[in-house]
Design an enzyme around this catalytic site. Structure first.
Site, PDB file in Angstrom:
ATOM      1  N   SER A 203       9.641  -1.161  -5.377  1.00 35.88           N
ATOM      2  CA  SER A 203       9.674  -0.661  -4.008  1.00 35.88           C
ATOM      3  C   SER A 203       8.528  -1.273  -3.226  1.00 35.88           C
ATOM      4  CB  SER A 203       9.543   0.871  -3.979  1.00 35.88           C
ATOM      5  OG  SER A 203       8.291   1.262  -4.499  1.00 35.88           O
ATOM      6  N   PRO A 209      -2.411   0.839  -3.930  1.00 37.58           N
ATOM      7  CA  PRO A 209      -2.673   2.209  -4.388  1.00 37.58           C
ATOM      8  C   PRO A 209      -2.679   3.248  -3.273  1.00 37.58           C
ATOM      9  CG  PRO A 209      -4.150   0.671  -5.466  1.00 37.58           C
ATOM     10  CD  PRO A 209      -3.444  -0.110  -4.391  1.00 37.58           C
ATOM     11  N   ASP A 210      -3.064   2.852  -2.057  1.00 34.18           N
ATOM     12  CA  ASP A 210      -3.153   3.810  -0.962  1.00 34.18           C
ATOM     13  C   ASP A 210      -1.864   3.936  -0.160  1.00 34.18           C
ATOM     14  OD1 ASP A 210      -5.809   4.368  -1.599  1.00 34.18           O
ATOM     15  OD2 ASP A 210      -6.549   2.695  -0.367  1.00 34.18           O
TER      16      ASP A 210
END
Length: 227
Positions: A203, A209-210
């Protein structure tokens, strides 16, 4: 929500090699030899046939995991339309089995009902497969009351940062269990079964990570379950 794997990330080579283990945040490594291809958008599904036929001159048995989902059904349908492939769809629920029969035109022999966190079931499903297309993903369910709270803070209280809605996941279906542990188990099972090619459908924002998609499964209490 899922990891975007670099095409040089997954090595399905010799038995003496260690199984690929994606780190919790960034799922990229630097293996020079690879039999894996990363797909980050459903728009590239039209190229799957070409990707899977590389270096192969005969029909391929292809396991599509997450075949009951939106992307998985598209992949299964396109493979089924070609005489060059013999697709098998792996789905988790009875509802997904019915959906694949209806939309994908699959018969009983082309459907396997199993959980991607079940290593033994994955090993059985991948036995004899030439290729695997991973389309599994945790499915978030928004909590309606959380939307009302956000709207109230934004519209009535006019707060600059009203927060964001909250989500829940089905038992055993969190991002940590499906997108992280489930993906690892699928790759390990593919290596053990001698699968030649592995397509990892991810996706957007998988390496960030954020990114919102990478945080909706995180627990407010202890921070677990996200990324």
């Amino acid at each position: 929500q899922a990891c975007l794997v670099n095409p040089a990330s997954v090595d399905l080579g010799g038995a003496d090699r260690q199984a690929w283990v994606p780190p919790p945040r960034r799922c990229c490594s630097s293996s020079p030899a690879t039999a894996a291809v990363a797909v980050s958008s459903p728009r590239t599904m039209n190229h799957l046939s070409l990707l899977l036929l590389v270096a192969s001159g005969s029909a391929l048995k292809v396991l599509v995991t997450g075949a009951g989902g939106r992307t998985g059904k598209l992949v299964f349908q396109q493979l089924k339309e070609s005489a060059s492939f013999a697709p098998v769809g792996l789905v988790r629920s009875k509802k997904a089995v019915k959906a694949l029969r209806k939309v994908g035109g699959a018969d009983d022999a082309e459907i396997v009902q199993a959980d991607v966190t079940d290593g033994a079931a994955l090993a059985a499903a991948m036995a004899g497969c030439d290729s695997v297309v991973l389309c599994t993903s945790a499915v978030p369910q928004i909590l309606p009351f959380s939307i009302a709270k956000v709207l109230f803070k934004k519209v009535v209280l006019r707060r600059a940062e009203p927060g964001r809605p909250k989500f829940k996941f089905a038992p055993g279906g969190t991002p940590e269990e499906v997108d992280w542990l489930g993906a690892k188990l699928q790759i390990d099972a593919a290596k053990a079964a001698g699968v030649k090619r592995f397509v990892f459908v991810s996706s957007m924002g998988g390496t960030q990570p954020d990114n919102f998609l990478n945080s909706i499964g995180k627990s407010d209490e202890d921070g677990s379950g996200g990324d």
